[in-house]
Design an enzyme around this catalytic site. Structure first.
Site, short mmCIF file in Angstrom:
data_model
loop_
_atom_site.label_atom_id
_atom_site.label_comp_id
_atom_site.label_asym_id
_atom_site.label_seq_id
_atom_site.Cartn_x
_atom_site.Cartn_y
_atom_site.Cartn_z
CD GLU A 190 1.28 6.55 10.80
OE1 GLU A 190 2.01 5.65 10.39
OE2 GLU A 190 1.65 7.41 11.63
CB CYS B 39 -8.93 8.83 9.74
SG CYS B 39 -7.57 8.01 8.92
CB SER C 199 -4.91 -0.66 7.33
OG SER C 199 -4.15 -0.86 6.18
CB VAL D 25 -4.30 -2.20 1.61
CG1 VAL D 25 -3.10 -2.83 0.93
CG2 VAL D 25 -4.89 -3.14 2.65
N GLY E 228 0.84 -1.21 0.00
CA GLY E 228 0.00 0.00 0.00
C GLY E 228 0.86 1.25 0.00
CE LYS F 294 -5.85 5.67 13.19
NZ LYS F 294 -4.85 6.21 12.35
NE ARG G 58 -1.90 6.46 -4.58
CZ ARG G 58 -2.76 6.47 -3.58
NH1 ARG G 58 -3.18 5.36 -3.06
NH2 ARG G 58 -3.21 7.60 -3.11
C1 UDX Z 1 -4.42 4.27 5.15
C2 UDX Z 1 -4.93 3.06 5.90
O1 UDX Z 1 -4.74 1.95 5.17
C3 UDX Z 1 -6.32 3.29 6.36
O2 UDX Z 1 -6.85 2.19 6.99
C4 UDX Z 1 -6.22 4.39 7.31
O3 UDX Z 1 -7.39 4.58 8.02
C5 UDX Z 1 -5.85 5.59 6.53
O4 UDX Z 1 -4.64 5.40 5.93
P1 UDX Z 1 -4.27 5.47 2.94
O5 UDX Z 1 -2.80 5.24 2.88
O6 UDX Z 1 -4.74 6.83 3.25
O7 UDX Z 1 -4.93 4.48 3.96
O8 UDX Z 1 -5.02 4.86 1.73
P2 UDX Z 1 -4.73 5.00 0.21
O9 UDX Z 1 -4.06 6.29 -0.08
O10 UDX Z 1 -5.99 4.61 -0.46
O11 UDX Z 1 -3.63 3.86 -0.06
C6 UDX Z 1 -3.85 2.51 -0.04
C7 UDX Z 1 -3.08 1.87 -1.19
O12 UDX Z 1 -3.15 0.46 -1.09
C8 UDX Z 1 -3.59 2.23 -2.58
O13 UDX Z 1 -2.56 2.85 -3.33
C9 UDX Z 1 -3.99 0.88 -3.18
O14 UDX Z 1 -3.72 0.78 -4.57
C10 UDX Z 1 -3.15 -0.08 -2.39
N1 UDX Z 1 -3.67 -1.46 -2.38
C11 UDX Z 1 -4.95 -1.70 -2.03
C12 UDX Z 1 -2.83 -2.51 -2.70
O15 UDX Z 1 -1.68 -2.31 -3.05
N2 UDX Z 1 -3.33 -3.79 -2.64
C13 UDX Z 1 -4.60 -4.06 -2.30
O16 UDX Z 1 -5.01 -5.22 -2.27
C14 UDX Z 1 -5.45 -2.97 -1.99
C1 UDX Z 2 -6.46 12.42 11.59
C2 UDX Z 2 -5.74 12.32 12.94
O1 UDX Z 2 -5.41 13.64 13.39
C3 UDX Z 2 -4.51 11.47 12.81
O2 UDX Z 2 -3.87 11.32 14.07
C4 UDX Z 2 -4.89 10.11 12.26
O3 UDX Z 2 -3.76 9.29 12.08
C5 UDX Z 2 -5.62 10.27 10.94
O4 UDX Z 2 -6.75 11.11 11.11
P1 UDX Z 2 -6.16 13.81 9.38
O5 UDX Z 2 -7.50 13.29 9.01
O6 UDX Z 2 -5.06 13.72 8.39
O7 UDX Z 2 -5.63 13.11 10.69
O8 UDX Z 2 -6.29 15.37 9.73
P2 UDX Z 2 -6.73 16.21 11.01
O9 UDX Z 2 -5.75 17.30 11.16
O10 UDX Z 2 -6.96 15.38 12.17
O11 UDX Z 2 -8.08 16.90 10.53
C6 UDX Z 2 -9.27 16.17 10.30
C7 UDX Z 2 -10.40 17.10 9.94
O12 UDX Z 2 -10.83 17.86 11.06
C8 UDX Z 2 -10.05 18.12 8.86
O13 UDX Z 2 -11.11 18.26 7.95
C9 UDX Z 2 -9.84 19.40 9.64
O14 UDX Z 2 -10.06 20.54 8.87
C10 UDX Z 2 -10.87 19.23 10.74
N1 UDX Z 2 -10.56 20.02 11.95
C11 UDX Z 2 -9.46 19.71 12.69
C12 UDX Z 2 -11.39 21.05 12.34
O15 UDX Z 2 -12.39 21.33 11.68
N2 UDX Z 2 -11.09 21.75 13.48
C13 UDX Z 2 -10.00 21.48 14.24
O16 UDX Z 2 -9.80 22.15 15.27
C14 UDX Z 2 -9.15 20.42 13.83
#
Ligand code: UDX
Ligand code: UDX
Length: 465
Positions: free
Chosen positions: A164, A279, A134, A93, A12, A223, A42
């Site tokens: 993460e 997330c 993940s 993934v 992934g 998480k 990618r």
């Molecule tokens: C990750 C975590 O996996 C997710 O559970 C977490 O909550 C958020 O972060 P993220 O890295 O953001 O996800 O996802 P994405 O950018 O969609 O990347 C996943 C990758 O896995 C894709 O590039 C996809 O092509 C790849 N993939 C998926 C594989 O290589 N094999 C598979 O079978 C499925």
């Molecule tokens: C989040 C968690 O912070 C991270 O620890 C986890 O691993 C993945 O999910 P992310 O989704 O990348 O990270 O961004 P984050 O900065 O948490 O913001 C999430 C959303 O909340 C965004 O849309 C942001 O704009 C919003 N937000 C955040 C607000 O509206 N107000 C705030 O004060 C903070």
């Protein structure tokens, strides 16, 4: 004996896998790190000479990749070879919310995780430590173990949970200066050794006291809980923002007042048009689903309320635009500044902008979008994904431009939906001359200087006062 890891594979190459592995490779030059993905374009992008073409935009990422790529950091589509070579495999993934069957709209779809496990089981010839990166429902490790242990090739698998906590836009800093790293492992001699192998990796750059170890289930649940608590803070302040709007209180002042209580803390109290990202919603839905599965209705309802408020916030912002524009936006041009779910990322997953735009399109508005990092294809794909109208209709009604000033020309209203810093520095005086009057700005991020904007003649509405 504790295994000294020499070879890591990460399945992934997404927002999590790519940056995390780049940092591990840069901090552990003696370890070979291979990031694999089934998506060839990618992987090609990760290998692109031109670092501005990396598939993930993160401040500082390009430098880290440049330093390690093709030395001890490799990006490849050859999943099998990378599995065979590795002594530690990160599974990173995606785990989207299920869109069908049992748990539809709530449970995490684990089909990609299962596919990974089956592939590992099939090709592995030596012992492996499997690391869940993940975000997964509690007790997924158990399922993974079942699949992996039912192989015939006498290979041992140890499973760790290592969720993460990086946030997009600050991923590199979050990785290099993590508040804590969490590693969940089985409570056994083998489990402890596997845990220690991963502790040793993070100890290359993090102080030992920031590396927490727990059992697998605590780690998996932590998480989900961390994200639920963070999202809860945003929904809490957003719920208050509506109250502020009717009482003349100012939500930033309230946030500052409560945030200086050290028990509450000042972070994550910024009122907004609603949280997005891959997330928060997914993880809360997971928590709700798990609670329901165990028959804990009250617990499930409690956490679900965070999402209900978030949906309400997006909807009421869009409604406010329609109401203010004399109850109709039909045929009117509305400019959306910002499509990403937060600043400093090109990620649009679950972005509030998608839902606000969809609402306005249902009201027959004509939308023009500008975002410094998001492509036209992505914006249209996000709207198509909702399936609210045909792809052709989306293309008729939505224009995406590369020039923010052009985006604002002859518009009936400007809506700010992502808090990009550059928006603050626009020549708003010039913009004022180009828009229809009354000139409306709806600030979903409380980004602009109210006094300055109102002085220029704009009718300015912002979330929270
Ligand atoms: C990750 C975590 O996996 C997710 O559970 C977490 O909550 C958020 O972060 P993220 O890295 O953001 O996800 O996802 P994405 O950018 O969609 O990347 C996943 C990758 O896995 C894709 O590039 C996809 O092509 C790849 N993939 C998926 C594989 O290589 N094999 C598979 O079978 C499925
Ligand atoms: C989040 C968690 O912070 C991270 O620890 C986890 O691993 C993945 O999910 P992310 O989704 O990348 O990270 O961004 P984050 O900065 O948490 O913001 C999430 C959303 O909340 C965004 O849309 C942001 O704009 C919003 N937000 C955040 C607000 O509206 N107000 C705030 O004060 C903070």
């Amino acid at each position: 004996m504790i295994k000294k890891i020499k070879n890591i594979c990460c399945i992934g190459a997404g927002y999590v896998g790519g940056p995390t592995m780049s940092v591990i490779a840069s901090q552990c030059p003696e370890i070979k790190v291979t990031v694999v993905d089934i998506n060839k374009s990618r992987i090609d992008a990760w290998n692109n000479e031109d670092l501005s073409k990396l598939p993930v935009y993160e401040p500082g990422l390009a430098e880290v990749v440049l330093g390690a790529r093709n030395k001890n950091l490799f990006f490849s589509t050859d999943v099998e070879s990378a599995i065979i070579e590795a002594d530690m495999i990160f599974i990173s993934v995606n785990t989207p919310t299920k869109t069908y069957g049992i748990g539809k709209g709530m449970a995490a779809d684990l089909k990609y995780i299962e596919l990974c496990a089956r592939q590992i089981a099939e090709v592995a010839t030596t012992d492996k430590i499997i690391v869940e990166k993940s975000t997964l429902p509690v007790r997924t490790a158990e399922a993974l173990k079942k699949i992996l242990d039912n192989t015939n090739n006498n290979v041992n698998f140890d499973i760790l949970s290592n969720p993460e906590f990086l946030a997009e836009g600050t991923a590199i800093d979050d990785l290099l200066n993590a508040d804590r790293v969490l590693i969940g492992g089985e409570e056994s001699e083998r489990g402890n050794m596997a845990t220690q192998s991963l502790v040793d990796i993070y100890a290359h750059w993090l102080p030992k006291e920031r590396i927490l170890t727990t059992n697998v289930w605590s780690s998996e649940l932590s998480k989900l809980t961390a994200n639920a608590f963070l999202a809860q803070r945003v929904s809490s302040i957003n719920a208050l923002s509506e109250l502020c709007e009717v009482t003349e209180a100012n939500v930033d002042e309230v946030a500052r007042a409560i945030g200086s209580d050290s028990r509450i803390g000042s972070k994550f109290l910024k009122a907004s048009v609603g949280f997005g990202g891959s997330c928060f919603q997914k993880d809360i839905l997971n928590l709700v689903y798990i609670s329901k599965t165990y028959g804990l209705e009250a617990v499930a309802n409690y956490w679900e309320q965070i999402i209900i408020i978030n949906d309400h916030q997006k909807r009421r912002f869009a409604e406010k635009i329609v109401k203010t524009l004399f109850n109709t936006v039909s045929g009117k041009k509305i400019t959306i500044l910002g499509w990403a779910f937060k600043k400093d990322t090109n990620d649009t997953r679950e972005s509030a902008a998608i839902y606000v735009a969809d609402y306005l399109l249902n009201e027959q508005a004509e939308i023009t979008v500008y975002d410094p990092k998001v492509t036209k294809e992505q914006i249209l794909a996000d709207l198509d994904y909702l399936n609210t109208r045909s792809e052709n209709e989306n293309r008729d009604l939505v224009t995406v431009v590369n020039d923010p000033i052009k985006a604002c020309e002859d518009t009936h209203a400007i809506a700010i939906l992502t808090e990009w810093d550059v928006f603050k520095d626009y020549d708003w005086q010039n913009i004022y001359t180009k828009v229809y009057k009354p000139a409306f700005i709806f600030d979903g991020r409380r980004l602009l200087d109210k006094e300055m904007i109102e002085k220029l003649g704009f009718e300015y509405f912002r979330i929270g006062n």
